[in-house]
Design an enzyme around this catalytic site. Structure first.
Site, PDB file in Angstrom:
ATOM      1  N   SER A 136      42.311 -42.243 -25.616  1.00 55.87           N
ATOM      2  CA  SER A 136      41.411 -43.379 -25.493  1.00 55.87           C
ATOM      3  C   SER A 136      41.088 -43.823 -26.912  1.00 55.87           C
ATOM      4  O   SER A 136      41.218 -43.026 -27.860  1.00 55.87           O
ATOM      5  CB  SER A 136      40.123 -42.966 -24.768  1.00 55.87           C
ATOM      6  OG  SER A 136      39.094 -43.924 -24.959  1.00 55.87           O
ATOM      7  N   THR A 137      40.674 -45.054 -27.079  1.00 55.17           N
ATOM      8  CA  THR A 137      40.137 -45.457 -28.386  1.00 55.17           C
ATOM      9  C   THR A 137      39.033 -44.500 -28.805  1.00 55.17           C
ATOM     10  O   THR A 137      38.849 -44.228 -29.993  1.00 55.17           O
ATOM     11  CB  THR A 137      39.581 -46.899 -28.310  1.00 55.17           C
ATOM     12  OG1 THR A 137      40.644 -47.800 -27.999  1.00 55.17           O
ATOM     13  CG2 THR A 137      38.928 -47.311 -29.619  1.00 55.17           C
ATOM     14  N   ASN A 138      38.341 -43.953 -27.796  1.00 51.13           N
ATOM     15  CA  ASN A 138      37.143 -43.157 -28.079  1.00 51.13           C
ATOM     16  C   ASN A 138      37.434 -41.793 -28.677  1.00 51.13           C
ATOM     17  O   ASN A 138      36.514 -41.120 -29.143  1.00 51.13           O
ATOM     18  CB  ASN A 138      36.313 -43.009 -26.800  1.00 51.13           C
ATOM     19  CG  ASN A 138      35.967 -44.351 -26.198  1.00 51.13           C
ATOM     20  OD1 ASN A 138      36.120 -45.389 -26.837  1.00 51.13           O
ATOM     21  ND2 ASN A 138      35.500 -44.343 -24.963  1.00 51.13           N
ATOM     22  N   THR A 183       9.376 -37.802 -71.437  1.00 43.45           N
ATOM     23  CA  THR A 183       8.855 -37.793 -70.072  1.00 43.45           C
ATOM     24  C   THR A 183       7.871 -38.948 -69.949  1.00 43.45           C
ATOM     25  O   THR A 183       7.174 -39.279 -70.913  1.00 43.45           O
ATOM     26  CB  THR A 183       8.140 -36.467 -69.745  1.00 43.45           C
ATOM     27  OG1 THR A 183       7.039 -36.285 -70.641  1.00 43.45           O
ATOM     28  CG2 THR A 183       9.093 -35.282 -69.858  1.00 43.45           C
ATOM     29  N   HIS A 184       7.809 -39.570 -68.797  1.00 40.13           N
ATOM     30  CA  HIS A 184       6.956 -40.756 -68.582  1.00 40.13           C
ATOM     31  C   HIS A 184       7.313 -41.887 -69.549  1.00 40.13           C
ATOM     32  O   HIS A 184       6.462 -42.722 -69.869  1.00 40.13           O
ATOM     33  CB  HIS A 184       5.471 -40.411 -68.744  1.00 40.13           C
ATOM     34  CG  HIS A 184       4.999 -39.313 -67.846  1.00 40.13           C
ATOM     35  ND1 HIS A 184       4.462 -39.556 -66.598  1.00 40.13           N
ATOM     36  CD2 HIS A 184       4.998 -37.969 -67.995  1.00 40.13           C
ATOM     37  CE1 HIS A 184       4.134 -38.401 -66.030  1.00 40.13           C
ATOM     38  NE2 HIS A 184       4.469 -37.427 -66.854  1.00 40.13           N
ATOM     39  N   SER A 314      26.940 -62.354 -74.649  1.00 38.81           N
ATOM     40  CA  SER A 314      26.124 -63.536 -74.402  1.00 38.81           C
ATOM     41  C   SER A 314      26.930 -64.800 -74.656  1.00 38.81           C
ATOM     42  O   SER A 314      27.780 -64.842 -75.538  1.00 38.81           O
ATOM     43  CB  SER A 314      24.891 -63.528 -75.315  1.00 38.81           C
ATOM     44  OG  SER A 314      24.169 -64.729 -75.191  1.00 38.81           O
ATOM     45  N   LYS A 320      26.043 -60.404 -79.799  1.00 40.59           N
ATOM     46  CA  LYS A 320      25.360 -59.546 -78.834  1.00 40.59           C
ATOM     47  C   LYS A 320      26.383 -58.804 -77.976  1.00 40.59           C
ATOM     48  O   LYS A 320      27.337 -59.392 -77.472  1.00 40.59           O
ATOM     49  CB  LYS A 320      24.441 -60.373 -77.931  1.00 40.59           C
ATOM     50  CG  LYS A 320      23.472 -59.540 -77.108  1.00 40.59           C
ATOM     51  CD  LYS A 320      22.460 -60.468 -76.401  1.00 40.59           C
ATOM     52  CE  LYS A 320      21.323 -59.663 -75.783  1.00 40.59           C
ATOM     53  NZ  LYS A 320      21.773 -58.809 -74.690  1.00 40.59           N
ATOM     54  N   GLU A 327      26.078 -50.826 -66.623  1.00 41.65           N
ATOM     55  CA  GLU A 327      25.526 -51.766 -65.647  1.00 41.65           C
ATOM     56  C   GLU A 327      26.380 -51.840 -64.383  1.00 41.65           C
ATOM     57  O   GLU A 327      25.858 -51.913 -63.262  1.00 41.65           O
ATOM     58  CB  GLU A 327      25.416 -53.163 -66.273  1.00 41.65           C
ATOM     59  CG  GLU A 327      24.347 -53.281 -67.340  1.00 41.65           C
ATOM     60  CD  GLU A 327      24.414 -54.605 -68.093  1.00 41.65           C
ATOM     61  OE1 GLU A 327      23.532 -54.855 -68.913  1.00 41.65           O
ATOM     62  OE2 GLU A 327      25.366 -55.385 -67.849  1.00 41.65           O
TER      63      GLU A 327
END
Length: 471
Positions: A136-138, A183-184, A314, A320, A327
């Site tokens: 079956s497809t299943n 950190t932070h 740029s 630049k 990215e």
């Protein structure tokens, strides 16, 4: 032209085509993505069909002449032939029936051609009676998804291992480069750039293990389950034989699910694989962002890393250069996270004895595996291999940092350390300069305490100095 019919009626089919009436119905109904089926998926379904034909011949149910023609046709598709004969949209209603019948029709008509018979002579080789025998497809469609995921995992895992290997090379190369940990987004305590690279490698290795673990479960299939998992129209000997044949055809060891009904109506294995891809993507996003931040500037940012320049950055700002490779890895990973949501919703929305959403599950799963492989290879080839370090900038931020005062606590005490930090912040002077000015430590002792070997391992930096001084 030839005329073909199904229970909905009759359609004309060009004699040049190997597919037939049911594929034409799908082309009329599903114009969704504008894309073709994944080539690895086409090959994977052909592998499943080859295994089915071999198993049906072994049970004696399928005539050997017909079976051998189907097997030969499947081999040609596995080798990359007839790709243009699979035009159905990857996203389709019917739980994959359109693709299953597309494959059955191509196998039947190519098999007829091999036997010297005209296409459409389905009284000799039938897409349903012969190419779909005991299936079956299943059961054939989800098994093909698993085969394809296994095939696609190999180059993906190889790409991730390349990334690990290169990160570990950088970890060794940069093991003596001391820099500020953060950190932070604030100065913390020193760390070596090599330690950071080693940590990235460790995270990616964990992703590899996640994916490998999920892929291992993809070797459990529901072939012989037929429509709802009860095995209607599939002989018990076929159920055993078809898994053995599939293992031989693919070159991987497959096993029959303990509960074929469960294996037919649940698709959680695909959520496991997709989840492994997603979590790995999250690790890569964090890594790529760190690279972008460490390379920021180059003159007015952190500037510790020098990413290889790959294109002008740029259309208006001369000179630049942007971190385009980091990215693009970010964006690839965002797409993997988005694909995982589609897979999750597809897995969630199965009802009763079948999950009809398998086409969208397969489409997004295969896209993620392909995109992630390409994104990781691009990152290694275009960024990591030619990565450079600005050692002077690393030392510059280290010298200006107040964070190194933490390592001096056992030697000068908390009050003196606080005083040093306050004066450094208010005057902009370096901690080392103030320590020497106030005579809190000798230059030799201070350099030893603040050396990479002492600052970046467990324990007290300069513990040997404390012992020497009797503290």
């Amino acid at each position: 032209m030839r005329k073909e019919h199904d229970f909905l009626g009759e359609l004309e089919v060009s004699d040049e085509l190997y597919y037939g009436v049911q594929t034409l119905r799908a082309l009329e109904n599903f114009n969704i993505t504008g894309k073709r089926l994944d080539r690895d998926f086409i090959r994977s379904m052909a592998m499943v069909k080859k295994a089915c034909a071999l198993a049906n011949m072994k049970t004696g149910r399928l005539d050997a002449t017909i079976g051998k023609a189907i097997v030969r046709a499947a081999d040609e598709i596995i080798a990359g032939g007839f790709v243009d004969q699979f035009p159905v949209d990857p996203i389709q209603g019917g739980a994959g029936t359109s693709f299953n019948m597309n494959m059955n029709e191509v196998l039947a008509n190519r098999g007829l051609e091999i036997l010297g018979k005209p296409k459409g002579s389905y009284d000799i080789i039938s897409p349903n009676n012969h190419c779909n025998m005991a299936q079956s497809t299943n059961d054939s469609f989800p098994t093909a998804i698993k085969v394809c995921a296994i095939l696609k995992s190999k180059p993906l895992l190889a790409a991730l291992q390349r990334l690990v290997d290169e990160l570990e090379r950088k970890a060794e190369e940069y093991k003596e480069i001391l820099k500020m940990g953060r950190t932070h987004l604030q100065d913390a305590v020193p760390i070596t750039l090599g330690q950071e690279m080693g940590a990235y490698a460790s995270g990616v290795r964990r992703g590899i293990r996640r994916i490998q673990s999920a892929i291992a479960e993809a070797h459990i299939v529901n072939m012989g389950a037929t429509a709802v998992g009860t095995g209607l129209n599939a002989e018990p000997s076929y159920i055993k034989d078809v898994v053995d044949e599939l293992s031989a055809v693919v070159g991987e060891e497959f096993h029959t699910a303990d509960n074929l009904i469960d294996a037919t109506n649940n698709t959680d294995i695909f959520a496991d694989i997709s989840g492994g891809l997603k979590v790995t993507a999250l690790v890569l996003i964090k890594m790529a962002n760190d690279f972008r931040l460490m390379a920021s500037g180059p003159r007015c940012g952190i500037g510790e890393l020098k990413l290889p320049p790959r294109q002008p950055g740029s259309s208006i700002m001369p000179g630049k250069v942007n971190p385009v490779i980091a990215e693009v890895l970010n964006q690839v990973c965002y797409q993997v996270v988005a694909d995982d949501l589609a897979v999750t919703l597809g897995v969630e929305n199965g009802q009763f004895e079948l999950n009809v959403m398998e086409p969208v599950i397969a489409y997004n799963l295969f896209n993620s595996m392909c995109y992630l492989k390409n994104g990781v290879n691009t990152f290694v080839d275009k960024l990591l291999i030619d990565l450079q370090v600005d050692r002077e900038q690393c030392q510059h931020w280290l010298d200006r940092s107040v964070g190194i005062v933490t390592a001096l606590l056992p030697h000068v005490g908390y009050e003196n350390a606080s005083m040093l930090a306050k004066e450094a912040y208010s005057t902009g002077r370096a901690i080392k300069e103030i320590i020497l000015e106030k005579g809190l430590l000798s230059e030799a002792d201070m350099n030893h305490i603040l050396s990479p070997a002492e600052m970046t391992k467990p324990g007290i930096a300069g513990a040997d100095i404390l012992k020497t001084h009797g503290n």
